[in-house]
Design a protein around this motif. Sequence first.
Motif, short mmCIF file in Angstrom:
data_model
loop_
_atom_site.label_atom_id
_atom_site.label_comp_id
_atom_site.label_asym_id
_atom_site.label_seq_id
_atom_site.Cartn_x
_atom_site.Cartn_y
_atom_site.Cartn_z
N ASP A 1 1.87 -26.47 0.44
CA ASP A 1 1.02 -27.01 -0.48
C ASP A 1 1.49 -28.54 -0.95
O ASP A 1 1.19 -28.52 -1.99
CB ASP A 1 0.60 -26.16 -1.48
CG ASP A 1 -0.54 -26.37 -2.00
OD1 ASP A 1 -1.61 -26.95 -1.58
OD2 ASP A 1 -0.98 -26.02 -3.42
N ILE A 2 1.97 -28.88 -0.15
CA ILE A 2 2.55 -30.58 -0.51
C ILE A 2 1.97 -31.23 0.74
O ILE A 2 1.76 -30.93 1.79
CB ILE A 2 4.13 -30.61 -0.61
CG1 ILE A 2 4.65 -30.15 0.39
CG2 ILE A 2 4.42 -29.74 -2.11
CD1 ILE A 2 6.18 -30.48 0.34
N GLU B 1 11.16 -23.26 1.47
CA GLU B 1 10.48 -22.08 1.51
C GLU B 1 9.34 -21.76 2.54
O GLU B 1 9.15 -20.73 3.38
CB GLU B 1 9.89 -21.66 -0.03
CG GLU B 1 9.02 -20.37 0.24
CD GLU B 1 8.79 -19.62 -1.35
OE1 GLU B 1 7.94 -18.80 -1.02
OE2 GLU B 1 9.61 -19.96 -2.18
N ALA B 2 8.92 -22.97 2.42
CA ALA B 2 7.59 -23.01 3.66
C ALA B 2 8.22 -22.93 5.17
O ALA B 2 7.58 -22.21 5.98
CB ALA B 2 6.67 -24.34 3.44
N ALA C 1 5.32 -36.24 1.18
CA ALA C 1 6.26 -35.71 0.36
C ALA C 1 7.49 -35.06 1.04
O ALA C 1 8.60 -35.04 0.63
CB ALA C 1 5.57 -34.78 -0.66
N MET C 2 6.96 -34.08 2.13
CA MET C 2 7.95 -33.21 2.70
C MET C 2 8.98 -34.32 3.61
O MET C 2 10.20 -34.21 3.37
CB MET C 2 7.47 -32.29 3.48
CG MET C 2 8.44 -31.32 4.29
SD MET C 2 7.57 -30.09 5.50
CE MET C 2 7.27 -31.31 6.78
N LEU C 3 8.35 -35.14 4.16
CA LEU C 3 9.30 -35.99 4.91
C LEU C 3 9.89 -37.16 3.99
O LEU C 3 11.02 -37.68 4.55
CB LEU C 3 8.29 -36.92 6.07
CG LEU C 3 7.58 -36.07 6.84
CD1 LEU C 3 6.56 -36.77 7.78
CD2 LEU C 3 8.76 -35.34 7.77
N HIS C 4 9.63 -37.32 2.98
CA HIS C 4 10.41 -37.97 2.13
C HIS C 4 11.75 -37.23 1.87
O HIS C 4 12.78 -37.99 1.92
CB HIS C 4 9.73 -38.11 0.44
CG HIS C 4 10.55 -38.71 -0.39
ND1 HIS C 4 10.92 -40.03 -0.42
CD2 HIS C 4 11.40 -38.19 -1.46
CE1 HIS C 4 11.78 -40.49 -1.30
NE2 HIS C 4 12.18 -39.21 -2.14
N PRO D 1 10.29 -27.61 -7.00
CA PRO D 1 10.20 -29.18 -6.76
C PRO D 1 9.94 -29.10 -4.98
O PRO D 1 9.99 -28.18 -4.47
CB PRO D 1 11.70 -29.56 -6.82
CG PRO D 1 12.35 -28.39 -7.43
CD PRO D 1 11.42 -27.25 -7.66
N PRO D 2 9.35 -30.40 -4.62
CA PRO D 2 8.93 -30.42 -3.28
C PRO D 2 10.02 -30.11 -2.21
O PRO D 2 9.80 -29.44 -1.23
CB PRO D 2 8.53 -31.88 -3.10
CG PRO D 2 8.07 -32.38 -4.43
CD PRO D 2 9.09 -31.53 -5.25
#
Length: 109
Positions: A37-38, A13-14, A42-45, A6-7
């Motif tokens: 790779d998102i 991990e990133a 999506a990450m900031l969500h 999931p994102p």
Amino acid sequence: GARDAPPRLQSLEAAVACLERHGYAGATTQQIAATADISRGAMLHHYATKQELIAAVEPVARRFAAALVAGDVTAAEANLTPGCRKALGRGWLARLLPRRLARELARTG
């Protein structure tokens, strides 16, 4: 693989990978999103700022270190992606955690 995660987990991990590679000051949210790779959106969500993302990584790293100190490798590896296990297992945990927490973990070991 990591892309199947999931994102939220991809972001963690990133973040671990980017912190290891670039340090706190050098790791940007753009780099972290690209490594995950998102999309940055999506990450900031899940994590509105880099500080929120790092704050989410810290307890994961603490649990990993505490389980390793206790000799429970299975618990140490639980809920970590291979990338996180690899990076955290390389001993750069002290660079990720604030010095105070790293000292606490070292004392318990």
